[in-house]
Design a protein around this motif. Structure first.
Motif, PDB file in Angstrom:
ATOM      1  N   GLU A   1       5.359  -7.020  35.897  1.00  0.00           N
ATOM      2  CA  GLU A   1       6.199  -8.136  36.537  1.00  0.00           C
ATOM      3  C   GLU A   1       5.096  -8.765  37.526  1.00  0.00           C
TER       4      GLU A   1
ATOM      5  N   TYR B   1       5.065 -11.593  40.856  1.00  0.00           N
ATOM      6  CA  TYR B   1       5.940 -12.070  41.805  1.00  0.00           C
ATOM      7  C   TYR B   1       4.980 -12.764  42.911  1.00  0.00           C
TER       8      TYR B   1
ATOM      9  N   LEU C   1       8.175 -14.140  39.182  1.00  0.00           N
ATOM     10  CA  LEU C   1       7.650 -15.486  38.394  1.00  0.00           C
ATOM     11  C   LEU C   1       7.798 -15.288  37.106  1.00  0.00           C
ATOM     12  N   GLY C   2       7.299 -13.957  36.691  1.00  0.00           N
ATOM     13  CA  GLY C   2       7.269 -13.833  35.080  1.00  0.00           C
ATOM     14  C   GLY C   2       6.917 -12.610  34.689  1.00  0.00           C
TER      15      GLY C   2
ATOM     16  N   SER D   1       4.443 -14.788  30.455  1.00  0.00           N
ATOM     17  CA  SER D   1       5.596 -15.576  30.009  1.00  0.00           C
ATOM     18  C   SER D   1       6.484 -15.945  31.433  1.00  0.00           C
ATOM     19  N   MET D   2       6.453 -17.092  31.662  1.00  0.00           N
ATOM     20  CA  MET D   2       7.559 -17.510  32.850  1.00  0.00           C
ATOM     21  C   MET D   2       8.631 -18.707  32.371  1.00  0.00           C
TER      22      MET D   2
END
Length: 67
Positions: free
Chosen positions: A34, A36, A42-43, A59-60
């Motif tokens: 992940e 942040y 964020l994604g 990926s976001m």
């Protein structure tokens, strides 16, 4: 994702996106991490080994309300 991969991705996101970016391991998942910005999610970065060459996909999701 292995800790050394997360460390490399963390350095990449800090350099390219924002020095406050943080890449963290995902609980119960070993094929992704992940991303942040501070405390804000964020994604997700996924490992792609499909064609034999290791690459990473970020990926976001962007919510309409945020635009």
């Amino acid at each position: 994702m292995k800790p050394d991969e997360i460390k490399k991705l963390d350095a990449y996101f800090k350099r390219v996106i924002n020095p406050q970016a943080i890449v963290k391991a995902r609980p119960r998942k070993d094929d992704s991490a992940e991303v942040y910005l501070g405390d804000e999610f964020l994604g997700v970065v996924y490992i792609d080994d499909e064609d034999g060459d290791r690459s990473y996909n970020f990926s976001m999701a962007i919510l309409e309300v945020d635009l």
